[in-house]
Design a protein around this motif. Structure first.
Motif, short mmCIF file in Angstrom:
data_model
loop_
_atom_site.label_atom_id
_atom_site.label_comp_id
_atom_site.label_asym_id
_atom_site.label_seq_id
_atom_site.Cartn_x
_atom_site.Cartn_y
_atom_site.Cartn_z
N ARG A 25 0.51 -1.02 -0.01
CA ARG A 25 0.10 0.40 0.09
C ARG A 25 0.96 1.37 0.15
O ARG A 25 0.69 2.31 -0.69
N GLU A 26 2.12 0.93 0.58
CA GLU A 26 2.83 2.29 0.78
C GLU A 26 3.71 2.32 -0.61
O GLU A 26 3.54 3.49 -0.79
N ASN A 27 4.28 1.46 -1.50
CA ASN A 27 4.61 1.78 -2.43
C ASN A 27 3.61 1.82 -3.86
O ASN A 27 3.76 2.96 -4.29
N LEU A 28 2.02 1.53 -3.82
CA LEU A 28 1.17 2.23 -4.50
C LEU A 28 0.77 3.93 -3.55
O LEU A 28 0.91 4.16 -5.02
N LEU A 32 1.56 6.78 -6.65
CA LEU A 32 0.68 7.31 -7.13
C LEU A 32 1.30 8.86 -7.10
O LEU A 32 1.05 9.78 -8.20
N TYR A 33 1.54 9.04 -6.62
CA TYR A 33 2.50 10.57 -5.74
C TYR A 33 2.77 10.71 -7.00
O TYR A 33 2.94 11.75 -7.57
N ASP A 34 4.04 10.38 -7.64
CA ASP A 34 4.97 10.43 -8.32
C ASP A 34 4.49 10.19 -10.12
O ASP A 34 5.02 11.81 -10.14
N SER A 35 3.43 10.37 -9.93
CA SER A 35 2.65 10.39 -11.24
C SER A 35 1.70 11.62 -11.54
O SER A 35 2.03 12.67 -12.30
N LEU A 36 1.35 12.00 -10.24
CA LEU A 36 0.04 12.76 -10.08
C LEU A 36 1.73 14.56 -9.38
O LEU A 36 0.14 15.41 -9.30
N LYS A 37 2.15 14.48 -8.81
CA LYS A 37 3.07 15.52 -8.54
C LYS A 37 2.93 16.90 -8.95
O LYS A 37 2.65 17.79 -8.60
N LYS A 64 -3.00 13.30 2.35
CA LYS A 64 -2.32 14.05 2.60
C LYS A 64 -0.92 13.87 1.86
O LYS A 64 -0.32 15.47 1.61
N LYS A 65 -0.54 13.10 1.02
CA LYS A 65 0.80 13.28 0.52
C LYS A 65 0.96 14.29 -0.83
O LYS A 65 1.90 14.76 -0.94
N LEU A 66 -0.59 14.70 -1.15
CA LEU A 66 -0.58 15.69 -2.16
C LEU A 66 -0.52 17.10 -1.20
O LEU A 66 -0.23 17.34 -2.53
N GLY A 67 -0.63 16.85 -0.45
CA GLY A 67 -0.77 18.78 0.47
C GLY A 67 -2.47 18.68 -0.19
O GLY A 67 -2.42 19.72 0.42
#
Length: 76
Positions: A25-28, A32-37, A64-67
């Motif tokens: 789940r963390e890797n996913l 996704l963050y890397d793709s959407l940032k 949350k990760k995307l802020g």
């Protein structure tokens, strides 16, 4: 009128919550963050809303990760 027994989001939610372990789940979320940032904010929000429909944790962790404001993704 035909109705499929699964919602559009159930399989993805089950995969996230029942099949994947914590590391997966963390890797996913990181992938996704890397793709959407660098995507536009409305796209980030739309995707987080979709993931939230699959599983609440799935959507909120990515938001949350995307802020992003986590409250926004719970409103449809």
């Amino acid at each position: 009128d035909y109705s499929h027994p699964n919602s559009d989001y159930q399989q993805a939610g089950d995969l996230y919550s029942k099949v994947m372990n914590d590391k997966q789940r963390e890797n996913l979320i990181n992938n996704l963050y890397d793709s959407l940032k660098s995507a536009k904010k409305f796209i980030q929000e739309r995707q987080c809303k979709i993931f939230y429909k699959c599983n609440n944790d799935y959507g909120t962790r990515l938001a949350k990760k995307l802020g992003l404001d986590e409250k926004l993704i719970t409103k449809f």
